[in-house]
Design a protein around this motif. Structure first.
Motif, PDB file in Angstrom:
ATOM      1  N   ALA A 170      -2.673  -1.066   3.136  1.00 13.17           N
ATOM      2  CA  ALA A 170      -2.529  -0.221   4.089  1.00 13.17           C
ATOM      3  C   ALA A 170      -3.001   1.222   2.253  1.00 13.17           C
ATOM      4  O   ALA A 170      -2.451   1.371   1.822  1.00 13.17           O
ATOM      5  CB  ALA A 170      -1.613   1.194   3.917  1.00 13.17           C
ATOM      6  N   PHE A 171      -4.623   0.777   2.058  1.00 10.17           N
ATOM      7  CA  PHE A 171      -5.426   1.673   1.008  1.00 10.17           C
ATOM      8  C   PHE A 171      -6.083   2.407   1.485  1.00 10.17           C
ATOM      9  O   PHE A 171      -6.687   3.324   0.878  1.00 10.17           O
ATOM     10  CB  PHE A 171      -6.506   0.442  -0.023  1.00 10.17           C
ATOM     11  CG  PHE A 171      -5.086  -0.552  -0.549  1.00 10.17           C
ATOM     12  CD1 PHE A 171      -3.732  -1.079  -0.593  1.00 10.17           C
ATOM     13  CD2 PHE A 171      -6.077  -1.737  -1.266  1.00 10.17           C
ATOM     14  CE1 PHE A 171      -3.248  -1.865  -1.627  1.00 10.17           C
ATOM     15  CE2 PHE A 171      -4.835  -2.769  -1.796  1.00 10.17           C
ATOM     16  CZ  PHE A 171      -3.715  -2.915  -1.522  1.00 10.17           C
ATOM     17  N   GLY A 172      -6.386   2.742   2.550  1.00  8.47           N
ATOM     18  CA  GLY A 172      -7.367   3.737   3.511  1.00  8.47           C
ATOM     19  C   GLY A 172      -8.851   2.393   3.499  1.00  8.47           C
ATOM     20  O   GLY A 172      -8.425   1.736   2.531  1.00  8.47           O
TER      21      GLY A 172
ATOM     22  N   ASP B 289       2.515   5.815   5.617  1.00  7.92           N
ATOM     23  CA  ASP B 289       3.032   7.330   5.243  1.00  7.92           C
ATOM     24  C   ASP B 289       3.485   8.353   6.500  1.00  7.92           C
ATOM     25  O   ASP B 289       4.606   8.670   6.564  1.00  7.92           O
ATOM     26  CB  ASP B 289       1.582   7.977   5.097  1.00  7.92           C
ATOM     27  CG  ASP B 289       1.076   7.837   3.465  1.00  7.92           C
ATOM     28  OD1 ASP B 289       2.083   7.348   3.130  1.00  7.92           O
ATOM     29  OD2 ASP B 289      -0.513   7.470   3.858  1.00  7.92           O
TER      30      ASP B 289
ATOM     31  N   GLY C 120       1.081  -1.151  -0.312  1.00 12.14           N
ATOM     32  CA  GLY C 120      -0.420  -0.050   0.221  1.00 12.14           C
ATOM     33  C   GLY C 120       0.995   1.290   0.197  1.00 12.14           C
ATOM     34  O   GLY C 120       2.180   1.220   0.286  1.00 12.14           O
TER      35      GLY C 120
ATOM     36  N   MET D 102      -8.688  16.634   4.679  1.00 14.45           N
ATOM     37  CA  MET D 102      -9.203  16.118   5.919  1.00 14.45           C
ATOM     38  C   MET D 102     -10.395  16.857   6.381  1.00 14.45           C
ATOM     39  O   MET D 102     -11.150  15.923   7.570  1.00 14.45           O
ATOM     40  CB  MET D 102      -8.230  15.604   7.240  1.00 14.45           C
ATOM     41  CG  MET D 102      -6.798  15.300   6.488  1.00 14.45           C
ATOM     42  SD  MET D 102      -7.617  13.373   6.804  1.00 14.45           S
ATOM     43  CE  MET D 102      -5.837  12.256   6.235  1.00 14.45           C
TER      44      MET D 102
ATOM     45  N   GLY E 139      -4.250   1.929   7.243  1.00 16.79           N
ATOM     46  CA  GLY E 139      -4.352   2.778   6.893  1.00 16.79           C
ATOM     47  C   GLY E 139      -3.195   3.791   6.145  1.00 16.79           C
ATOM     48  O   GLY E 139      -3.150   3.071   5.548  1.00 16.79           O
TER      49      GLY E 139
HETATM   50  N1  UDP Z   1      -3.521   4.198  -0.739  1.00 24.59           N
HETATM   51  C1  UDP Z   1      -2.797   3.096  -1.688  1.00 24.59           C
HETATM   52  N2  UDP Z   1      -3.817   2.999  -2.408  1.00 24.59           N
HETATM   53  C2  UDP Z   1      -5.494   3.522  -3.466  1.00 24.59           C
HETATM   54  C3  UDP Z   1      -5.921   4.683  -2.586  1.00 24.59           C
HETATM   55  C4  UDP Z   1      -4.940   5.043  -1.063  1.00 24.59           C
HETATM   56  O1  UDP Z   1      -2.200   3.087  -1.109  1.00 24.59           O
HETATM   57  O2  UDP Z   1      -6.099   3.505  -3.975  1.00 24.59           O
HETATM   58  C5  UDP Z   1      -3.098   4.465   0.613  1.00 24.59           C
HETATM   59  C6  UDP Z   1      -2.638   6.395   0.327  1.00 24.59           C
HETATM   60  O3  UDP Z   1      -1.241   6.442  -0.169  1.00 24.59           O
HETATM   61  C7  UDP Z   1      -2.209   6.264   1.861  1.00 24.59           C
HETATM   62  C8  UDP Z   1      -3.833   5.003   2.577  1.00 24.59           C
HETATM   63  O4  UDP Z   1      -3.321   4.656   1.251  1.00 24.59           O
HETATM   64  O5  UDP Z   1      -1.203   6.172   2.307  1.00 24.59           O
HETATM   65  C9  UDP Z   1      -4.668   5.785   3.230  1.00 24.59           C
HETATM   66  O6  UDP Z   1      -4.259   7.113   3.930  1.00 24.59           O
HETATM   67  P1  UDP Z   1      -5.398   7.727   4.839  1.00 24.59           P
HETATM   68  O7  UDP Z   1      -4.402   8.501   5.818  1.00 24.59           O
HETATM   69  O8  UDP Z   1      -6.389   7.863   4.228  1.00 24.59           O
HETATM   70  O9  UDP Z   1      -6.109   6.267   5.493  1.00 24.59           O
HETATM   71  P2  UDP Z   1      -6.957   6.528   7.672  1.00 24.59           P
HETATM   72  O10 UDP Z   1      -5.213   6.021   8.186  1.00 24.59           O
HETATM   73  O11 UDP Z   1      -6.690   7.691   7.162  1.00 24.59           O
HETATM   74  O12 UDP Z   1      -7.869   5.499   6.903  1.00 24.59           O
END
Ligand code: UDP
Length: 588
Positions: A500-502, A530, A447, A561, A526
């Motif tokens: 980690a795609f969210g 990052d 991800g 956000m 998530g």
């Molecule tokens: N991401 C990904 N593929 C996708 C869409 C998102 O890998 O098709 C990644 C994006 O780069 C980020 C993570 O998924 O690193 C989502 O982060 P976000 O802060 O939205 O996650 P949360 O922890 O808030 O759910």
């Protein structure tokens, strides 16, 4: 003769003295100290470098003295002291340095050293100092002699100081005296204000309502005071929440409690272990870092580690900030210690366990190679779930769901089903990785934008020593490339897959492909990569303590956000209240 770490030598006199000492410093530099200590101690061990410190021990049983010197490979610091203490739990610690930085001095002193000073001063009084370390028996970390030794040391240092360093010393003493006086004045003012505005009115009401029916106004309990002495404190009996603690403010006048200090601990034994003895060198406080972290459900490190963090950070300005942090934390405080094992919210069964319990469950499943899909839910996830039936079904089909964020803590409070801890992927990662490293499990990171998982992988490997079996970014074509990605994951031999795609993409991906995936643990995490790649900064700990991490995230990425939090948070609370009305008592 003395030897390097781990190899000890026997006392020349051949006497049956049992005490062991450890010295940190270069052999050529600390020869004289070794000789001196060798005369009184049966066994002296020398560690020259951080590597030797890491390799030796842990030995928490017998070390009575640790001497840290500036010839050790690492600079004298509170972190070094902490590591030495964790490995050897010496009853006494001495720091010797040619030059002690003033701002380092306060923190070093607060670590319960019996001596902090120059080599010259140490040698001039070594006999006395060493005698102190030997004669005071098991709990000498708490004995008043230490205060005497410190005062002696201060006087000596003052007397010997040259013109320039005397001036520096004087200004240091004046600044610390001013800071201490200011802190004490603030403490007394707050004590006075609380007594007049809250304690006296509540006391009067309770005298009127309880005395005629013969009910007691106060309850008493014995707690651990400073230096391990038992003290009896009073609270209002049968009163809930922080109101019961109002009588504690009177103890600020007596000086038995501080406003900010270590957490108040029940007095159970006159013979505390070395950890407790050290902790009780700092006055217990009505407000403590442990209580704040526990209230915000982020006390994952455990009580002793948090107490140590406090002791090492303690200074008047830090205490003042602690007071500010305690105010919002009070909003989340609750009185119950009865927890439901499952928190039922919006149709989901959320596991109500601690971080340690969660990691231990994962460890067992990994050992048994039992595949688990684990998801975290925060208010944003639950808002998304409200309009996404598939996401709801996927979460329901998962093996565990953990509560992430202050929103869930508030929901737990509203539904009268308090959460034990906030368990999110970012906080869990260090514990998961340490466990995985110890059990020889490897991890695959899937991800994030191209390159991010690689950067996170090298940081995670460096920090926790766990093997990263492979990485892939999260921007592949899900229709055509999923097969290739799954093959790569399975070939890597990883037992843990972090996706980690969210949300909800990651949960759906795990759910749809779990039958073809070989890792035993599948987890949606998530934005974790990052954070660990260093591309997005996590909110500072104090913001998490008072439940405003989300404000930090809005500041970082306002465009993406603001909707999630500014609209999402109230919407989530509305949904929680609606759920409460629908289900009656909420959780049952
Ligand atoms: N991401 C990904 N593929 C996708 C869409 C998102 O890998 O098709 C990644 C994006 O780069 C980020 C993570 O998924 O690193 C989502 O982060 P976000 O802060 O939205 O996650 P949360 O922890 O808030 O759910």
């Amino acid at each position: 003769m003395y030897h390097t770490a781990g190899i000890a030598f026997e006392n020349r006199s051949g006497s049956a003295k049992r005490a062991k000492a450890i010295i940190f410093g270069r052999k050529e530099q600390v020869g004289d100290i070794c000789k001196l200590i060798e005369n009184s101690y049966s066994q002296v061990t020398l560690a020259e470098t951080s590597r030797e410190l890491e390799k030796s021990g842990p030995d928490k049983e017998t070390f009575r003295l640790a001497v840290m010197t500036d010839s050790f490979s690492e600079k004298l610091s509170i972190g070094l002291l902490n590591r030495v203490r964790q490995k050897f739990a010496p009853e006494n610690m001495i720091c010797l340095s040619g030059e002690i930085e003033e701002d380092n001095e306060i923190t070093l002193r607060s670590a319960g050293l019996i001596f902090l000073g120059s080599y010259g001063t140490f040698f001039a009084h070594a006999e006395n100092i060493i005698k102190h370390t030997l004669n005071n028996g098991g709990n000498n970390a708490m004995k008043p002699e230490i205060e005497t030794a410190r005062n002696l040391e201060k006087r000596l240092k003052g007397a010997r100081a040259s013109g320039r360093s005397r001036r520096k010393r004087l200004s240091f003493l004046i600044t610390s005296a001013i800071a201490e006086t200011a802190a004490r004045s603030i403490e007394l003012l707050i004590a006075l204000a609380v007594t007049v505005t809250l304690f006296i009115p509540v006391l009067l009401i309770r005298l009127i309502t309880r005395i005629p029916s013969g009910q007691p106004v106060f309850s008493r309990r014995t707690v651990c005071g400073m230096a391990g002495q038992p003290i009896t404190i009073r609270t209002f009996s049968e009163l809930k929440g922080r109101m019961a603690d109002l009588p504690l403010f009177l103890e600020l006048f007596t000086g038995r409690l501080a406003l900010a200090g270590t957490a108040i601990r029940e007095w159970d034994t006159p013979d505390p272990n070395a950890e407790q003895a050290y902790i009780s060198m700092v006055k217990p406080g009505i407000i403590s870092l442990w209580d704040i972290r526990r209230t915000s459900k982020i006390a994952h490190e455990g009580r002793e580690a948090i107490e140590w963090e406090y002791i090492f950070s303690k200074r008047p300005a830090y205490d003042l900030l602690l007071l500010l942090r305690a105010l919002p934390a009070m909003l989340y405080s609750e009185t119950t210690s009865a927890y439901d094992p499952v928190f039922r919210l919006l149709g989901l069964d959320i596991d109500n366990i601690t971080m340690a319990e969660a990691v231990s469950l994962i460890q067992t499943d990994l050992r048994d190679n039992r595949q688990q899909a684990i998801y975290f839910v925060n208010p944003d996830c639950l808002n998304k779930m409200a309009g996404d039936r598939e996401y709801y079904d996927v979460l329901k089909a998962g093996d565990s769901i953990f509560p992430d964020g202050i929103g869930l803590t508030i929901a737990g409070k509203l539904l009268q089903s308090p959460l034990k801890e906030n368990i999110n992927g970012t906080d869990m990662l260090p514990y998961l990785c340490r466990m995985a490293a110890a059990e020889r499990h490897s991890i695959y990171l899937l991800g994030g934008k191209p390159g991010i998982a690689d950067e996170a992988a090298s940081n995670i490997n460096r920090e926790f020593g766990v093997t990263i079996a492979g990485t892939a970014d999260g921007y592949f074509n899900h229709e055509t490339e999923t097969g290739r990605i799954i093959d790569d994951i399975n070939r890597s031999g990883a037992s843990i897959l972090l996706v980690a795609f969210g949300a909800p993409l990651q949960e759906k991906w795990i759910h749809h492909h779990r039958n073809r995936l070989q890792p035993a643990l599948l987890m949606g995490v998530g934005g974790l990569f990052d954070f660990y790649s260093g591309n997005v900064r996590r909110a500072p700990r104090w913001m998490r303590e008072i439940g405003i991490e989300w404000i930090y995230r809005i500041m970082q990425e306002p465009g993406r956000m603001w909707r999630r939090y500014v609209i999402g948070n109230p919407l989530f609370l509305y949904r929680v209240m609606k759920w409460k009305l629908l289900t009656g008592s909420g959780n049952h």
